[in-house]
Design an enzyme around this catalytic site. Structure first.
Site: not given
Ligand code: FAS
Ligand code: PHB
Length: 394
Positions: A75, A204, A297, A301, A387
């Protein structure tokens, strides 16, 4: 208890943990990844959707971007919208950098496939992970394996890639730990729908009823969000209500544009929070990704920041463990935090600019800021630079 040894224990097999193990293996550093959930559970979590320029470059350089470049969607920018107006912000014109739409579930699949191909030691469904002697000479991790057997893993370094609720954050002693946190007075209700996107690039939208966003996952799957009050019960939002609110807030019927609804295949409420913890290193413990920071989100980032941490940490650990050179490891926390705070500010800025609070004065300020950002090259360049992503090591 069975004692084992490796060079690095990585807690968490999400994107930061698996990417770190990949980059360490490429640098000749052995690691063991410990994950509390099943591989299937981790793979199924629907989260981020946007990869910034430096993330795509890093995944390409690491040989992990084959599917991304074949199936992802590049994009040029995003659309900013408010009632009766929609403006495109072109990141490529403004910064020379694009972004890619490629779901975190796809990134996770690519990382899992690469881990399997190189024979990475990943242990799922472990429990009771505890970190020991992190400031001493014998850092080690104890845990219970999937069969219920107690284990001990002696290592040279431990990395908390365990997200917002893992043991990594708390393993930094309170005496040396600082943290900053902000909980926002609203959440996102997100849906996945089996319907082609009604837009070429993300929209947005600011609206008096609340924020809405039109994203996507592919040419046939749309991803959309709308602002809801904290504590919202998904059961109070049947599909028709969701689509009606999205149509209103995204401007259905404005200048002939229409939002096409379709079958909803996923629906969840995501609370919004900013959190930063320092330092991101304590002795032989390092933190990366959501273990050290969480962003709302709105700035897309979260995942990108996790990748940027790992891009700094992998060479730092390789220099420390293979060459005995501590310089990059000593600088890791300060270097990573420059980008963490830049992305934390940008995510806060996008969130507070686009989400309504019901305060009439705030709403006028938001609309004025949106108009300036959308129509002034200086304003648009500021959004575009943040961004589309700053260079790694910013
Ligand atoms: P993660 O949380 O992905 O991974 C951590 C891992 O550690 C998990 O698999 C967990 O099971 C494991 N873990 C935890 N405790 C443990 C323990 N005691 N023992 C062993 N393992 C353990 N970011 C965006 O940019 N856009 C979005 O739309 C967006 N939506 C999101 C929605 C949700 C519900 C959440 C929670 C986050 C969202 N994020 C979004 C942010 C997300 O993408 C994170 O930035 C990304 O997953 C970060 O990756 P990790 O640092 O690997 O953490
Ligand atoms: C998504 O596609 O999940 C998404 C895109 C942009 C954002 C957050 C989530 O800022």
């Amino acid at each position: 208890m069975r004692a084992q040894r490796s060079q690095v224990a990585i807690v968490g097999a999400g994107p930061s943990g698996l990417l770190l193990s990949h980059l360490l293996a490429a640098a000749g550093v052995e690691s063991v990844v410990l994950e509390s959930r099943s591989e299937e559970h981790v793979a199924a979590r629907v989260r981020a959707g946007i990869l910034e320029h430096s993330t795509v470059q890093l995944l390409t350089d690491a040989g992990l971007a084959g599917r991304l470049r074949a199936q992802g969607d590049e994009h040029r920018g995003i659309h900013l919208q408010w009632p009766h107006e929609r403006h495109h912000v072109d990141f490529v014109d403004l910064t020379g950098r694009s972004v890619w739409v490629y779901g975190q579930t796809e990134v996770q699949k690519d990382l899992v496939d690469a881990a399997r191909a190189r024979g990475q030691d990943v242990r799922h469904e472990v429990a009771d992970v505890a970190l020991h002697d992190l400031a001493g000479d014998h850092p080690h991790v104890t845990f219970t394996d999937a069969s219920g057997n107690p284990q001990r893993l002696d290592v040279d370094a431990v990395v908390g890639c365990d997200g917002a609720f893992g043991p990594g954050r708390a393993a930094v002693p309170e005496a040396v730990r600082s943290s900053w946190s902000r909980t926002y007075p609203y959440s996102w209700l997100g849906i996945l729908a089996d319907v082609p996107p009604s837009t070429d690039e993300l929209i947005y939208a600011w609206h008096p009823d609340g924020f809405a966003m039109h994203s996507m996952r592919s040419a046939t799957v749309s991803r959309l969000y709308l602002q809801v009050p904290n504590g919202t019960d998904v059961a109070d939002w049947p599909d028709d209500r969701v689509w009606d609110a999205l149509a209103t807030r995204l401007g259905h019927g404005q200048d002939g544009w229409e939002l096409a609804p379709g079958p909803v295949t996923g629906k969840s409420v995501l609370p919004m929070r900013s959190y930063v913890q320092t330092p991101m290193r304590h002795g032989r413990l390092f933190l990366a990704g959501d273990a050290a920071h969480t962003v709302p989100p709105t700035g897309a980032k979260g995942l990108n920041l996790a990748v940027a941490d790992v891009a700094l940490l992998a060479p730092a650990l390789a220099a420390l463990l293979r060459e005995g050179n501590p310089a990059l490891a000593d600088a890791y926390s300060d270097t990573a935090l420059r980008r963490v705070w830049r992305c934390t500010h940008f995510s806060w800025w996008m969130t507070t600019m686009l989400h309504t609070s019901g305060d009439p004065f705030d709403e006028q300020l938001q609309l004025s800021q949106l108009r300036w950002v959308a129509t002034s090259e200086a304003g648009a360049a500021g959004l575009a630079e943040n961004y589309a992503g700053l260079p790694i090591g910013f």
